[in-house]
Enzyme design. Structure first.
Site, mmCIF file in Angstrom:
data_model
loop_
_atom_site.group_PDB
_atom_site.id
_atom_site.type_symbol
_atom_site.label_atom_id
_atom_site.label_comp_id
_atom_site.label_asym_id
_atom_site.label_seq_id
_atom_site.Cartn_x
_atom_site.Cartn_y
_atom_site.Cartn_z
ATOM 1 N N ASP A 123 3.525 4.804 8.785
ATOM 2 C CA ASP A 123 2.889 4.727 10.019
ATOM 3 C C ASP A 123 2.174 5.927 10.405
ATOM 4 O O ASP A 123 2.440 7.185 10.065
ATOM 5 C CB ASP A 123 4.185 4.736 10.961
ATOM 6 N N HIS A 143 -7.055 4.325 7.564
ATOM 7 C CA HIS A 143 -6.539 3.518 6.807
ATOM 8 C C HIS A 143 -6.706 3.798 5.162
ATOM 9 O O HIS A 143 -5.944 3.707 4.451
ATOM 10 C CB HIS A 143 -6.904 1.932 6.853
ATOM 11 N N LEU A 147 7.785 2.736 -13.390
ATOM 12 C CA LEU A 147 7.614 3.010 -11.861
ATOM 13 C C LEU A 147 7.445 1.594 -11.285
ATOM 14 O O LEU A 147 6.091 1.200 -11.593
ATOM 15 C CB LEU A 147 6.940 3.958 -11.508
#
Length: 283
Positions: free
Chosen positions: A33, A50, A147
C-alpha cells in the site's frame, strides 16, 4: 537482473544473521500500500509510483531469500481496484505485463535462483495478453523450490473462498467427495494461497482490505507507516522481530484421506491445465 535485486550490504547480512538465531517466518504476505501516495508525495505521475512499487518488490525478494523465507505473497491488485479510472488500470496492467516480459527474458537466471512465480486471482477479469505471459512465467518456474512468489491480481479473499467452495460443491455433486469430507482443512487446502506466518501492511492503514481472510486466523499482523516504495530492510527486520515476539506455536498437520487428497491433486492439475491452455491460445 531486475527480478532479484542484489542490494544487501555487509551490515544487512550481519543483522540478518543475528536475527536468524531466532524463529524466521517461512511465509510472509505483504499488502503493498502507498504507491499512489508516494507518487503524490514526489510530485510525479501515478505510473511512476506503481513502477517504484515493483522495484521494491524485487528488493523484498532478495531480502527474504537471504533471511531464508520460503514463500512471499503480495497483494498487487484487488478486484475493487477495477473501480479506478480506466487510464490507471491500463497503466498498472501495462507495467505488470512489461515486468513479466522481463521475467521471461531472464528465465535462466530466475531458474538458477530457484524462484517460482504464481499469479492468482479471478484471472478472467484480466487482459488475455497478461494472462498468457503470466501463465508462461508460471509454467517455466513451476519446478523451482527455493522461494515461491505469489502475486494476487484481480483478487479478494472472499472471491478466493467462493471459488474454492464452488470446486468443492462440484465434486460433491459428482460424488467424488462426500459432505463428511468437507471440513476446515479441506477448505484451507482448496484455496490458491497458503497460510502466512506474518502479514505486513505499509502506509499506515490497519485493515486487511479483503486479503487472505481465511488464511490469517493465526497470522501475526504488522502495520507500519512507511509507504511501500520507501520500505527499507530495517522496516522488514522490525517486522520479523515483531513476529518473533508474538508467533504462536506451530500447528500439527494431519494427513488427508485418499479421497480428499485425490480431489486436491485433481484441483491442482486443473489449474495447471488452465494455464497451459492460456499459453497455447496465443501461439
Amino acid at each position: 537482473m531486475i527480478w532479484f535485486n542484489d542490494n544487501v550490504s555487509l551490515l544487512h547480512y550481519f543483522s540478518i544473521k543475528v536475527l536468524k538465531t531466532g524463529r524466521v517466518p517461512e511465509h510472509i504476505a505483504f499488502i503493498m500500500d502507498g504507491n499512489r501516495r508516494y507518487a503524490k508525495k514526489k510530485g510525479v505521475k501515478s505510473d511512476v509510483g506503481h513502477s517504484k512499487g515493483f522495484d521494491k518488490l524485487t528488493e523484498i525478494l532478495k531480502w527474504c531469500s537471504v533471511l531464508g523465507v520460503r514463500e512471499v505473497t503480495v497483494y498487487a491488485f484487488s478486484i475493487e481496484n477495477f473501480k479506478r479510472t480506466q487510464e490507471e488500470v491500463n497503466t498498472i496492467m501495462n507495467i505488470a505485463y512489461e515486468k513479466l516480459k522481463c521475467f521471461l527474458e531472464e528465465i535462466n537466471e530466475v531458474n538458477n535462483l530457484g524462484l517460482r512465480l504464481v499469479i492468482t486471482g479471478r484471472l478472467s477479469l484480466l487482459p488475455k495478453d497478461f494472462n498468457a505471459i503470466a501463465s508462461s512465467c508460471m509454467i517455466a518456474t513451476r519446478r523451482n523450490k527455493k522461494l515461491r512468489l505469489n502475486i494476487a491480481v484481480a483478487y479478494t479473499g472472499r472471491d478466493e473462498i467462493s471459488r474454492a467452495a464452488s470446486h468443492i460443491v462440484d465434486r460433491v455433486k459428482n460424488k467424488q467427495l462426500t459432505p463428511d469430507d468437507i471440513d476446515e482443512d479441506l477448505i484451507t487446502s482448496s484455496l490458491e494461497l497458503g497460510e502466512p506466518d506474518l502479514l505486513v501492511r505499509t502506509s499506515g492503514e490497519v485493515r486487511l482490505s479483503d486479503f487472505m481472510l481465511w488464511q490469517v486466523s493465526n497470522t501475526v499482523l504488522y502495520f507500519c507507516d512507511v509507504l511501500w516504495p520507501e520500505l527499507t530492510i530495517w522496516n522488514l527486520l522490525a517486522a520479523i522481530i515483531h513476529y518473533q515476539r508474538h508467533a504462536p506455536a506451530s500447528k500439527a498437520v494431519m494427513p488427508f484421506s485418499k479421497t480428499r487428497q485425490m480431489f486436491l491433486d485433481q484441483l491442482n492439475n486443473r489449474r495447471l491445465q488452465q494455464r497451459l491452455n492460456e499459453v497455447s491460445l496465443t501461439q
